[in-house]
Every structure is written in structure tokens, then in C-alpha cells.
Design a protein around this motif. Structure first.
Motif, PDB file in Angstrom:
ATOM      1  N   ASN A  23      -5.112   8.428  10.152  1.00  0.00           N
ATOM      2  CA  ASN A  23      -4.505   8.993   8.956  1.00  0.00           C
ATOM      3  C   ASN A  23      -3.971   7.820   8.137  1.00  0.00           C
ATOM      4  OD1 ASN A  23      -3.216  10.534   7.058  1.00  0.00           O
ATOM      5  ND2 ASN A  23      -1.887  11.588   8.498  1.00  0.00           N
ATOM      6  N   THR A  24      -4.235   7.844   6.847  1.00  0.00           N
ATOM      7  CA  THR A  24      -3.832   6.751   5.970  1.00  0.00           C
ATOM      8  C   THR A  24      -2.766   7.221   4.992  1.00  0.00           C
ATOM      9  OG1 THR A  24      -6.072   5.862   6.137  1.00  0.00           O
ATOM     10  CG2 THR A  24      -4.732   5.000   4.376  1.00  0.00           C
ATOM     11  N   PHE A  32      -1.164   1.898   5.046  1.00  0.00           N
ATOM     12  CA  PHE A  32      -0.983   2.018   6.487  1.00  0.00           C
ATOM     13  C   PHE A  32      -2.030   2.995   7.033  1.00  0.00           C
ATOM     14  CE2 PHE A  32       3.057   0.283   5.471  1.00  0.00           C
ATOM     15  CZ  PHE A  32       3.796   0.019   6.618  1.00  0.00           C
ATOM     16  N   GLU A  33      -2.450   2.766   8.253  1.00  0.00           N
ATOM     17  CA  GLU A  33      -3.304   3.722   8.965  1.00  0.00           C
ATOM     18  C   GLU A  33      -2.755   3.851  10.379  1.00  0.00           C
ATOM     19  OE1 GLU A  33      -7.914   3.771   9.077  1.00  0.00           O
ATOM     20  OE2 GLU A  33      -7.278   2.864  10.981  1.00  0.00           O
ATOM     21  N   TYR A  34      -2.648   5.079  10.852  1.00  0.00           N
ATOM     22  CA  TYR A  34      -2.191   5.280  12.231  1.00  0.00           C
ATOM     23  C   TYR A  34      -3.031   6.377  12.879  1.00  0.00           C
ATOM     24  CZ  TYR A  34       0.071   9.647  10.940  1.00  0.00           C
ATOM     25  OH  TYR A  34       0.303  10.929  10.505  1.00  0.00           O
ATOM     26  N   SER A  35      -3.091   6.342  14.176  1.00  0.00           N
ATOM     27  CA  SER A  35      -3.679   7.413  14.975  1.00  0.00           C
ATOM     28  C   SER A  35      -2.797   7.539  16.212  1.00  0.00           C
ATOM     29  CB  SER A  35      -5.137   7.117  15.335  1.00  0.00           C
ATOM     30  OG  SER A  35      -5.290   5.798  15.781  1.00  0.00           O
ATOM     31  N   VAL A  36      -2.923   8.668  16.912  1.00  0.00           N
ATOM     32  CA  VAL A  36      -2.035   8.946  18.036  1.00  0.00           C
ATOM     33  C   VAL A  36      -2.870   9.114  19.298  1.00  0.00           C
ATOM     34  CG1 VAL A  36      -0.264  10.491  18.958  1.00  0.00           C
ATOM     35  CG2 VAL A  36      -0.435  10.126  16.472  1.00  0.00           C
ATOM     36  N   PRO A  66      -1.105   3.190  17.430  1.00  0.00           N
ATOM     37  CA  PRO A  66      -1.438   1.940  16.741  1.00  0.00           C
ATOM     38  C   PRO A  66      -1.257   2.132  15.238  1.00  0.00           C
ATOM     39  CG  PRO A  66      -3.192   2.590  18.262  1.00  0.00           C
ATOM     40  CD  PRO A  66      -2.257   3.746  18.133  1.00  0.00           C
ATOM     41  N   VAL A  67      -0.605   1.185  14.606  1.00  0.00           N
ATOM     42  CA  VAL A  67      -0.354   1.237  13.165  1.00  0.00           C
ATOM     43  C   VAL A  67      -0.980  -0.019  12.567  1.00  0.00           C
ATOM     44  CG1 VAL A  67       1.405   1.327  11.362  1.00  0.00           C
ATOM     45  CG2 VAL A  67       1.812   2.482  13.553  1.00  0.00           C
ATOM     46  N   ILE A  68      -1.895   0.192  11.643  1.00  0.00           N
ATOM     47  CA  ILE A  68      -2.630  -0.909  11.026  1.00  0.00           C
ATOM     48  C   ILE A  68      -2.284  -0.945   9.538  1.00  0.00           C
ATOM     49  CG2 ILE A  68      -4.935  -1.866  10.583  1.00  0.00           C
ATOM     50  CD1 ILE A  68      -4.279  -1.534  13.603  1.00  0.00           C
ATOM     51  N   GLN A  69      -1.971  -2.116   9.032  1.00  0.00           N
ATOM     52  CA  GLN A  69      -1.769  -2.271   7.591  1.00  0.00           C
ATOM     53  C   GLN A  69      -2.928  -3.080   7.015  1.00  0.00           C
ATOM     54  OE1 GLN A  69       2.309  -3.151   6.012  1.00  0.00           O
ATOM     55  NE2 GLN A  69       2.729  -3.412   8.197  1.00  0.00           N
ATOM     56  N   LYS A  70      -3.437  -2.609   5.919  1.00  0.00           N
ATOM     57  CA  LYS A  70      -4.491  -3.327   5.215  1.00  0.00           C
ATOM     58  C   LYS A  70      -3.880  -4.542   4.523  1.00  0.00           C
ATOM     59  CE  LYS A  70      -8.154  -2.636   1.848  1.00  0.00           C
ATOM     60  NZ  LYS A  70      -8.752  -1.698   0.886  1.00  0.00           N
ATOM     61  N   LEU A 179       3.973  14.142  14.273  1.00  0.00           N
ATOM     62  CA  LEU A 179       3.276  14.231  12.987  1.00  0.00           C
ATOM     63  C   LEU A 179       4.175  14.821  11.902  1.00  0.00           C
ATOM     64  CD1 LEU A 179      -0.260  15.349  14.220  1.00  0.00           C
ATOM     65  CD2 LEU A 179       0.495  13.043  13.571  1.00  0.00           C
ATOM     66  N   LYS A 180       5.001  15.800  12.270  1.00  0.00           N
ATOM     67  CA  LYS A 180       5.954  16.362  11.298  1.00  0.00           C
ATOM     68  C   LYS A 180       6.983  15.322  10.876  1.00  0.00           C
ATOM     69  CE  LYS A 180       5.541  21.150  12.796  1.00  0.00           C
ATOM     70  NZ  LYS A 180       6.136  22.236  13.571  1.00  0.00           N
ATOM     71  N   VAL A 181       7.471  14.546  11.830  1.00  0.00           N
ATOM     72  CA  VAL A 181       8.458  13.512  11.520  1.00  0.00           C
ATOM     73  C   VAL A 181       7.846  12.454  10.603  1.00  0.00           C
ATOM     74  CG1 VAL A 181       9.776  11.579  12.510  1.00  0.00           C
ATOM     75  CG2 VAL A 181       9.919  13.852  13.552  1.00  0.00           C
ATOM     76  N   ILE A 182       6.634  12.019  10.903  1.00  0.00           N
ATOM     77  CA  ILE A 182       5.977  11.019  10.056  1.00  0.00           C
ATOM     78  C   ILE A 182       5.822  11.553   8.638  1.00  0.00           C
ATOM     79  CG2 ILE A 182       3.814   9.779   9.615  1.00  0.00           C
ATOM     80  CD1 ILE A 182       3.579   9.417  12.682  1.00  0.00           C
ATOM     81  N   ALA A 183       5.362  12.804   8.501  1.00  0.00           N
ATOM     82  CA  ALA A 183       5.198  13.397   7.167  1.00  0.00           C
ATOM     83  C   ALA A 183       6.537  13.503   6.444  1.00  0.00           C
ATOM     84  CB  ALA A 183       4.526  14.766   7.286  1.00  0.00           C
TER      85      ALA A 183
END
Length: 190
Positions: A23-24, A32-36, A66-70, A179-183
């Protein structure tokens, strides 16, 4: 109802399970991009030396994000511009991660982020072993590959290649709550 045989086979799995696909989002002009992931038992084998204060129950519930930043620059480089961008990406990850950690802690669950520069947790007691963001991300997801360049391991994103800054978030919050907290936090911070 899940039977004991099914539970045993899940516990013995050798592969991580992706619970949320990539999810970006944009935070302070950084993509940012993360997946769980629910890590495998094998992946968690040495986590008591990374997070010594976690109970065995907390380790069993652990999710790895993992959290990836472009990045604008190729992070393989060692120029002043690359180093400056690394510093900015670290600050952004810590600022975003702190907000997520604080929110998860406020609802009675555990969370932490790793300092990508050192491999040690920022909010929890650190154990003797650092967490390797690059190798950890590769072990969790087959989307990434690692290349050895000199003495360093470089993570390659399928689209952004080596124009990335990897970091990692950990929690024992269930994926739906995470996911709710991130949103919620992303909406507040934007």
C-alpha cells in the motif's frame, strides 16, 4: 473451528504470510510503501535477542511491516546528496513511525520501529542483536532482491530499484486494527 493439526502446520510454516499487500501513501512529500506480514516461526527464531522484553505470546502475535520510501537518488551512492537524503528519510520514518507506535500503545497493544541506521529498536529495550532491515524484508517478500555491493547488502524494489530507503515496523496488534491505525494517523498527519 480450526483443528490442532491445522494450527500445527501454520506454526511450522517456513514462509511468511502476507496479510496486507503493498500500500502506498505520501507523508510530507515522501512516497511510502508498506505491506504487512505474519512471519514464519523460523523468521522469529532469534527475536528474543532483538526484542528481549517481548513475551513468547507477543512474539507469536508479532507482525512485521517493511516500510519502503522512494528516493530521488540511488542509495548505492556515497555522495553528500545521497547521505542528506538518507538523513531526511530516516527522520520522516521516525516521525511517521512514532505516531503509529503511540496510537497502538494508547489502545493497549505493543509496537516499535527499528532505527535503520543501527538496527536497534527505538522505543523498546534493545537486545544484543540488531535487526537487518534489508535481509528481513527480502525474507518476508519475494518482491525484493538483494545484491551484495562491496561489504553492503542493497535491497532492490521491483519498480524503484535501489532508489529506496528501507525500514521496519513491528506490532502485535491484529492486522485489521493496524490498518485502521495507519489510515487514521495518515489522515491526521496529512
Amino acid at each position: 473451528m480450526v483443528d490442532a493439526k491445522t494450527v500445527q502446520s501454520v506454526d511450522d510454516r517456513k514462509q511468511a504470510i502476507c496479510l496486507a499487500s503493498p500500500n502506498t501513501f505520501v507523508f510530507e512529500d515522501s512516497t511510502f510503501e508498506y505491506s504487512v506480514f505474519k512471519p514464519s516461526k523460523r523468521f522469529l527464531r532469534d527475536f528474543d535477542t532483538i526484542f528481549p522484553s517481548l513475551t513468547s505470546k507477543q512474539r507469536k502475535e508479532l507482525l512485521v511491516i517493511p516500510v519502503i520510501q522512494k528516493c530521488q537518488y540511488d542509495m548505492v551512492g556515497l555522495t553528500a546528496e545521497v547521505n542528506h537524503e538518507r538523513d531526511i528519510k530516516l527522520e520522516l520514518f521516525v516521525k511517521w513511525g512514532r505516531a503509529i507506535v503511540q496510537r497502538i500503545l494508547s489502545i493497549g497493544m505493543w509496537a516499535d520501529i527499528m532505527d535503520p541506521a543501527s538496527g536497534f529498536p527505538i522505543f523498546s529495550e534493545a537486545g544484543p542483536s540488531p535487526y537487518p532491515d534489508v535481509q528481513g524484508t527480502q525474507m518476508l517478500s519475494n518482491r525484493f532482491y538483494v545484491q551484495n555491493i562491496g561489504c553492503c547488502h542493497i535491497l532492490f524494489h521491483p519498480t524503484w530499484h535501489s532508489h529506496i530507503y528501507p525500514s521496519t515496523f513491528f506490532t502485535n496488534a491484529p492486522v485489521d486494527i493496524l490498518l485502521k491505525v495507519i489510515a487514521e494517523v495518515n489522515a491526521k498527519l496529512s
